[in-house]
Enzyme design. Structure first.
Site, PDB file in Angstrom:
ATOM      1  N   GLN A 158      -0.373   2.094  -6.299  1.00  0.00           N
ATOM      2  CA  GLN A 158      -1.828   2.249  -6.234  1.00  0.00           C
ATOM      3  C   GLN A 158      -2.531   1.729  -7.481  1.00  0.00           C
ATOM      4  OE1 GLN A 158      -2.526   6.386  -5.361  1.00  0.00           O
ATOM      5  NE2 GLN A 158      -2.517   6.050  -3.147  1.00  0.00           N
ATOM      6  N   SER A 212      -7.801  -3.457  -3.727  1.00  0.00           N
ATOM      7  CA  SER A 212      -8.648  -2.259  -3.709  1.00  0.00           C
ATOM      8  C   SER A 212      -9.623  -2.257  -4.876  1.00  0.00           C
ATOM      9  CB  SER A 212      -7.775  -0.995  -3.747  1.00  0.00           C
ATOM     10  OG  SER A 212      -7.070  -0.837  -2.544  1.00  0.00           O
ATOM     11  N   TYR A 236      -4.063  -2.135   6.986  1.00  0.00           N
ATOM     12  CA  TYR A 236      -5.072  -3.132   7.327  1.00  0.00           C
ATOM     13  C   TYR A 236      -5.331  -3.115   8.834  1.00  0.00           C
ATOM     14  CZ  TYR A 236      -3.962  -4.960   2.690  1.00  0.00           C
ATOM     15  OH  TYR A 236      -3.748  -5.093   1.348  1.00  0.00           O
ATOM     16  N   ARG A 238       0.842  -1.191   0.000  1.00  0.00           N
ATOM     17  CA  ARG A 238       0.000   0.000   0.000  1.00  0.00           C
ATOM     18  C   ARG A 238       0.885   1.252   0.000  1.00  0.00           C
ATOM     19  NH1 ARG A 238      -5.421  -1.144   1.895  1.00  0.00           N
ATOM     20  NH2 ARG A 238      -6.099  -2.815   0.517  1.00  0.00           N
ATOM     21  N   ASP A 266      -3.028  -2.142  -7.348  1.00  0.00           N
ATOM     22  CA  ASP A 266      -3.620  -2.684  -6.126  1.00  0.00           C
ATOM     23  C   ASP A 266      -4.905  -3.446  -6.441  1.00  0.00           C
ATOM     24  OD1 ASP A 266      -4.648  -3.222  -3.632  1.00  0.00           O
ATOM     25  OD2 ASP A 266      -4.338  -1.208  -2.835  1.00  0.00           O
TER      26      ASP A 266
END
Length: 385
Positions: free
Chosen positions: A132, A138, A235, A127, A135
């Site tokens: 990004q 996500s 997390y 992360r 990911d």
């Protein structure tokens, strides 16, 4: 060099690892692309669209994977013990990029190493800002959160928004979202768009601002422990038994007033935390609905069952498997872009070949095996550490 996209064969999987759009981009990078016939059919990407994008359509998996330098998949390849040995079709030296579920399928890592496969697990993407666009958790969780609310609305016997009619007023549905990660926040936003009164709970204090910015009420026991309730990766951490007891008491009172509860809480590498007890379920109003997005990792709800919608105490408990696959077109599109961005990272700028920097923090985070050995620090055997 050749990139191969085989058809997914695991149950409940409708997604595909590449779209015609990403195939065009792989071709622009200089790669040959082979797509197994029918790979994108269930995600509404027909073979002719892949062919028009420059892919070669191959009739079966063995021919698709033969001589492939890079293999892109959604889920981990099946092994011999699962009835179809997809893993045995991969050539030594190939780079496998997929959601390999290493926590639950640790034995597969040894098989990758024995086969000389360089395996990259996209769920382990760090992360960080650079990662990004890669990911996958996500991108897929975002869609799962959205779909969970639609599934709840389908099962719920009432309307979500307040409605004022000549015959009387219908009150809005009350929705509680448990877990305010990517899936939870999207569930909040979707339920609010449908007109529900939404509240949410999470062990991380940082989630409060995010929840309230979406127009929902935050429900949480605040303590010294919650100040350190988030890992460096963003997390939630496992909480103490005392905290779990106090949070459960608060939720028990809150849940009696809810019409819909959406459970999204997961801890990487661990069984899903149990958030809803049978006693809590008994206290819910008849006609209420529970959606358990964590059902495949043990479930947040005491009675949820993978792949089933059950009724107990007058409420419906929904445990759909592989929720992102239930919205396969968009889930495939986002996942395919995640993979494209990662493959671009490990490719030369031109010439259509790999140029993997094994010291890159992104590569180190996702690489499970290399040159016949398990290299990821979380999964190496103690003797190899």
């Amino acid at each position: 060099m050749k990139i191969a996209i085989p058809k997914e064969r695991r149950a409940y999987e409708k997604r595909v690892a590449a779209t015609p759009d990403t195939v065009k981009k792989y071709r622009a990078l200089g790669y040959e692309v082979a797509v197994e016939a029918g790979a994108g059919t269930e995600a509404s990407y027909p073979d002719e669209h892949y062919a028009a994008a420059g892919a070669q359509i191959i009739s079966d998996a063995a021919m698709t994977l033969r001589d492939a330098d890079v293999v892109l998949k959604v889920q981990r390849p099946m092994n011999e013990g699962e009835g179809r040995n997809e893993m045995g079709l991969l050539r030594p030296g190939a780079v496998l990029v997929a959601m390999l579920n290493p926590y639950a399928a640790r034995g597969d890592l040894d098989a990758y190493a024995r086969g000389g496969i360089n395996a990259m697990s996209m769920e382990l993407m760090p992360r960080i800002t650079r990662a990004q666009t890669m990911d996958v958790l996500s991108s897929q969780s975002n869609l799962a959160g959205y779909k969970s609310v639609l599934d709840a609305a389908e099962q719920f016997g009432r309307a979500f928004p307040m409605m004022m009619t000549a015959a009387g007023t219908i009150p809005p549905a009350r929705v509680l979202v448990m877990g305010a990660g990517v899936a939870g926040l999207q569930a909040i936003a979707t339920a609010r768009r449908l007109g529900a009164v939404v509240s949410a709970t999470d062990v991380r204090p940082v989630a409060k601002e995010q929840v309230e910015s979406l127009g929902a009420t935050f429900v949480m026991v605040e303590s010294e422990e919650t100040k350190a309730a988030e890992t460096s990766g963003g997390y939630a951490k496992e909480m103490s038994e005392d905290y779990k007891r106090r949070q459960a008491e608060l939720i028990a009172e809150t849940i009696k007033k809810q019409d819909v509860v959406i459970c999204t809480a997961l801890i990487p590498g661990r069984a899903a935390p149990r958030l809803l007890t049978e006693e809590m379920l008994r206290s819910m109003k008849p006609g209420s609905v529970v959606i358990d997005l964590a059902v495949e990792q043990g479930g947040n709800c005491a009675l949820s069952e993978p792949g089933k919608v059950i009724e107990a105490f007058g409420i419906k408990i929904v445990g759909h498997r592989n929720v992102p696959s239930r919205i396969a077109v968009d889930a495939s599109a986002l996942y395919a872009r995640n993979l494209l961005n990662f493959v671009t990272l490990i490719s030369a700028k031109e010439g259509g070949h790999l140029a993997i920097n094994w010291d890159d923090e992104i590569v180190q985070a996702v690489a499970l095996t290399r040159d016949g050995a398990v290299v990821h620090t979380q999964f190496r055997q103690p003797s190899a550490a």
